[in-house]
Design a protein around this motif. Sequence first.
Motif, PDB file in Angstrom:
ATOM      1  N   LEU A  75       0.832  -1.206   0.000  1.00 35.52           N
ATOM      2  CA  LEU A  75       0.000   0.000   0.000  1.00 35.52           C
ATOM      3  C   LEU A  75       0.873   1.266   0.000  1.00 35.52           C
ATOM      4  O   LEU A  75       0.628   2.207   0.759  1.00 35.52           O
ATOM      5  N   ASP A  76       1.879   1.294  -0.877  1.00 37.08           N
ATOM      6  CA  ASP A  76       2.800   2.432  -0.914  1.00 37.08           C
ATOM      7  C   ASP A  76       2.076   3.746  -1.194  1.00 37.08           C
ATOM      8  O   ASP A  76       2.493   4.809  -0.716  1.00 37.08           O
ATOM      9  N   ALA A  77       1.011   3.693  -1.983  1.00 37.95           N
ATOM     10  CA  ALA A  77       0.275   4.927  -2.306  1.00 37.95           C
ATOM     11  C   ALA A  77      -0.467   5.479  -1.103  1.00 37.95           C
ATOM     12  O   ALA A  77      -0.926   6.630  -1.125  1.00 37.95           O
ATOM     13  N   TRP A  78      -0.571   4.679  -0.052  1.00 31.29           N
ATOM     14  CA  TRP A  78      -1.318   5.084   1.138  1.00 31.29           C
ATOM     15  C   TRP A  78      -0.388   5.286   2.339  1.00 31.29           C
ATOM     16  O   TRP A  78      -0.798   5.197   3.485  1.00 31.29           O
ATOM     17  N   THR A  79       0.872   5.587   2.064  1.00 33.42           N
ATOM     18  CA  THR A  79       1.813   5.912   3.137  1.00 33.42           C
ATOM     19  C   THR A  79       1.443   7.259   3.760  1.00 33.42           C
ATOM     20  O   THR A  79       1.112   8.202   3.048  1.00 33.42           O
ATOM     21  N   THR A  80       1.480   7.336   5.070  1.00 31.43           N
ATOM     22  CA  THR A  80       1.091   8.562   5.772  1.00 31.43           C
ATOM     23  C   THR A  80       2.321   9.343   6.198  1.00 31.43           C
ATOM     24  O   THR A  80       3.183   8.812   6.899  1.00 31.43           O
ATOM     25  N   GLU A  81       2.419  10.589   5.767  1.00 36.36           N
ATOM     26  CA  GLU A  81       3.509  11.470   6.185  1.00 36.36           C
ATOM     27  C   GLU A  81       3.014  12.449   7.249  1.00 36.36           C
ATOM     28  O   GLU A  81       1.873  12.903   7.200  1.00 36.36           O
ATOM     29  N   PHE A  82       3.896  12.779   8.197  1.00 39.86           N
ATOM     30  CA  PHE A  82       3.534  13.732   9.252  1.00 39.86           C
ATOM     31  C   PHE A  82       4.798  14.426   9.728  1.00 39.86           C
ATOM     32  O   PHE A  82       5.914  13.960   9.483  1.00 39.86           O
ATOM     33  N   SER A  83       4.633  15.554  10.399  1.00 42.26           N
ATOM     34  CA  SER A  83       5.788  16.316  10.847  1.00 42.26           C
ATOM     35  C   SER A  83       6.515  15.584  11.964  1.00 42.26           C
ATOM     36  O   SER A  83       5.912  14.844  12.747  1.00 42.26           O
ATOM     37  N   GLY A  84       7.829  15.807  12.031  1.00 38.91           N
ATOM     38  CA  GLY A  84       8.646  15.175  13.052  1.00 38.91           C
ATOM     39  C   GLY A  84       8.386  15.749  14.429  1.00 38.91           C
ATOM     40  O   GLY A  84       7.606  16.689  14.608  1.00 38.91           O
ATOM     41  N   PRO A  85       9.068  15.209  15.442  1.00 43.38           N
ATOM     42  CA  PRO A  85       8.781  15.599  16.834  1.00 43.38           C
ATOM     43  C   PRO A  85       9.371  16.954  17.211  1.00 43.38           C
ATOM     44  O   PRO A  85      10.192  17.522  16.490  1.00 43.38           O
ATOM     45  N   PHE A  86       8.926  17.434  18.372  1.00 41.65           N
ATOM     46  CA  PHE A  86       9.384  18.714  18.910  1.00 41.65           C
ATOM     47  C   PHE A  86       9.791  18.536  20.371  1.00 41.65           C
ATOM     48  O   PHE A  86       9.157  17.775  21.112  1.00 41.65           O
ATOM     49  N   LEU A  87      10.834  19.239  20.769  1.00 43.42           N
ATOM     50  CA  LEU A  87      11.133  19.411  22.190  1.00 43.42           C
ATOM     51  C   LEU A  87      10.238  20.519  22.700  1.00 43.42           C
ATOM     52  O   LEU A  87      10.130  21.571  22.072  1.00 43.42           O
ATOM     53  N   TYR A  88       9.552  20.301  23.816  1.00 44.70           N
ATOM     54  CA  TYR A  88       8.693  21.357  24.348  1.00 44.70           C
ATOM     55  C   TYR A  88       8.943  21.540  25.839  1.00 44.70           C
ATOM     56  O   TYR A  88       9.284  20.613  26.566  1.00 44.70           O
ATOM     57  N   TYR A  89       8.787  22.780  26.265  1.00 45.02           N
ATOM     58  CA  TYR A  89       9.064  23.133  27.651  1.00 45.02           C
ATOM     59  C   TYR A  89       8.292  24.394  27.997  1.00 45.02           C
ATOM     60  O   TYR A  89       7.847  25.141  27.120  1.00 45.02           O
ATOM     61  N   ALA A  90       8.124  24.620  29.288  1.00 49.84           N
ATOM     62  CA  ALA A  90       7.360  25.783  29.742  1.00 49.84           C
ATOM     63  C   ALA A  90       8.186  27.045  29.604  1.00 49.84           C
ATOM     64  O   ALA A  90       9.409  27.032  29.756  1.00 49.84           O
ATOM     65  N   SER A  91       7.507  28.136  29.317  1.00 54.25           N
ATOM     66  CA  SER A  91       8.182  29.429  29.260  1.00 54.25           C
ATOM     67  C   SER A  91       8.610  29.816  30.665  1.00 54.25           C
ATOM     68  O   SER A  91       7.810  29.830  31.593  1.00 54.25           O
ATOM     69  N   ARG A  92       9.892  30.101  30.825  1.00 57.30           N
ATOM     70  CA  ARG A  92      10.421  30.449  32.141  1.00 57.30           C
ATOM     71  C   ARG A  92      11.327  31.670  32.019  1.00 57.30           C
ATOM     72  O   ARG A  92      12.041  31.828  31.034  1.00 57.30           O
ATOM     73  N   ARG A  93      11.314  32.495  33.048  1.00 57.23           N
ATOM     74  CA  ARG A  93      12.225  33.634  33.042  1.00 57.23           C
ATOM     75  C   ARG A  93      13.662  33.150  33.157  1.00 57.23           C
ATOM     76  O   ARG A  93      14.558  33.675  32.494  1.00 57.23           O
ATOM     77  N   HIS A  94      13.885  32.146  34.005  1.00 57.81           N
ATOM     78  CA  HIS A  94      15.223  31.598  34.181  1.00 57.81           C
ATOM     79  C   HIS A  94      15.185  30.124  33.772  1.00 57.81           C
ATOM     80  O   HIS A  94      14.741  29.277  34.537  1.00 57.81           O
ATOM     81  N   MET A  95      15.657  29.826  32.570  1.00 55.11           N
ATOM     82  CA  MET A  95      15.690  28.442  32.109  1.00 55.11           C
ATOM     83  C   MET A  95      16.888  27.730  32.740  1.00 55.11           C
ATOM     84  O   MET A  95      17.992  28.270  32.754  1.00 55.11           O
ATOM     85  N   PRO A  96      16.711  26.505  33.279  1.00 52.97           N
ATOM     86  CA  PRO A  96      17.857  25.769  33.830  1.00 52.97           C
ATOM     87  C   PRO A  96      18.974  25.647  32.797  1.00 52.97           C
ATOM     88  O   PRO A  96      18.715  25.410  31.607  1.00 52.97           O
ATOM     89  N   ALA A  97      20.206  25.785  33.252  1.00 54.41           N
ATOM     90  CA  ALA A  97      21.342  25.801  32.335  1.00 54.41           C
ATOM     91  C   ALA A  97      21.450  24.538  31.479  1.00 54.41           C
ATOM     92  O   ALA A  97      21.735  24.635  30.278  1.00 54.41           O
ATOM     93  N   PRO A  98      21.233  23.315  32.025  1.00 55.35           N
ATOM     94  CA  PRO A  98      21.303  22.138  31.160  1.00 55.35           C
ATOM     95  C   PRO A  98      20.242  22.155  30.050  1.00 55.35           C
ATOM     96  O   PRO A  98      20.525  21.741  28.922  1.00 55.35           O
ATOM     97  N   LEU A  99      19.035  22.633  30.374  1.00 53.53           N
ATOM     98  CA  LEU A  99      17.998  22.721  29.346  1.00 53.53           C
ATOM     99  C   LEU A  99      18.363  23.771  28.303  1.00 53.53           C
ATOM    100  O   LEU A  99      18.192  23.565  27.101  1.00 53.53           O
ATOM    101  N   ARG A 100      18.876  24.918  28.752  1.00 47.00           N
ATOM    102  CA  ARG A 100      19.299  25.958  27.811  1.00 47.00           C
ATOM    103  C   ARG A 100      20.370  25.416  26.867  1.00 47.00           C
ATOM    104  O   ARG A 100      20.348  25.665  25.664  1.00 47.00           O
ATOM    105  N   ALA A 101      21.324  24.652  27.412  1.00 44.46           N
ATOM    106  CA  ALA A 101      22.386  24.078  26.578  1.00 44.46           C
ATOM    107  C   ALA A 101      21.806  23.120  25.537  1.00 44.46           C
ATOM    108  O   ALA A 101      22.243  23.104  24.378  1.00 44.46           O
TER     109      ALA A 101
END
Length: 302
Positions: free
Chosen positions: A262-288
């Motif tokens: 069923l090659d004609a019925w292959t489903t494409e979709f966008s790849g994943p995302f890293l997500y995190y909460a908006s913070r005034r001070h982002m932890p340094a390891p996450l920022r890196a």
Amino acid sequence: MNELPLVDLDAFAMVAHERSFRAAARKRGVSASSLSEAVRRLEERLGVRLLNRTTRSVTATEAGTRLLERLTAPLGEIASALDQVNNFRDSPIGTLRLNVPGIVAREILPPLVSRFLKTHPGITLEVMAEDGLVDVLAEGFDAGIRYEERIERDMIAIPVGPRVQRYITAAAPGYLDAHGVPGHPRDILEHTCIRHRFTHGVSLAWEFGNGEETITITPPACLIANTIDLEIGVAVAGLGIIRTFEEFLMPSIRNGDLVPILDAWTTEFSGPFLYYASRRHMPAPLRAFVDFLKVEQRQQAS
């Protein structure tokens, strides 16, 4: 009263928040017994019980609740202040905790993580792989990786890994010889299939699209599992049709154990995302890690 050790106050706050010595220990990366000893020392110095302990639960006493209310903001400010100092290092130190789907942990993260940790040897990366919906902040993670439809709208999201992925359908040559090759997704209803169940208990229907038409079916199954290796093994054994991430199936397709259909019925979709909460001070390891991913995406685009 002598000054109270900050480490004991922090241990109490974590246990009280988690309502569990074991859960707090997992997040702190220490033993539950060390946290228990810290809380015991604090209670002895204050002369009051702060936590009620049973074999099944840990709850704050009234005194413990009052103390926790006053401690939460100051401890948060102290952690933020220490992390800001971390930003002045050539390479930050600390722990980065991520919650990711199984496909990301298995197929996308290994090369990224290897390059990231070589660049930042002072960072310890903790990864929990699970496919269910998770409140990453409530569970103590710094960030999560998910696909776009599962990301809360108030989160900041940046791309990670391939920007396009595909769902494909395949079966073993022996199965197709015995049962025929379906020419349309509806034909699958006459076949036996191997389906995936996510950790939160849902087994999704199969959705197909060819650019003009979208079809959703719930095929009959000989196996419903939450372990992709088992699912692929059963498909390779010739027991049914499988549909999942292309990355999972390509090794078996390349060596001839599975054949794409069923090659004609292959489903494409966008790849994943890293997500995190908006913070005034982002932890340094996450920022890196965020900065590292941005560089990776620019290099892929160039």
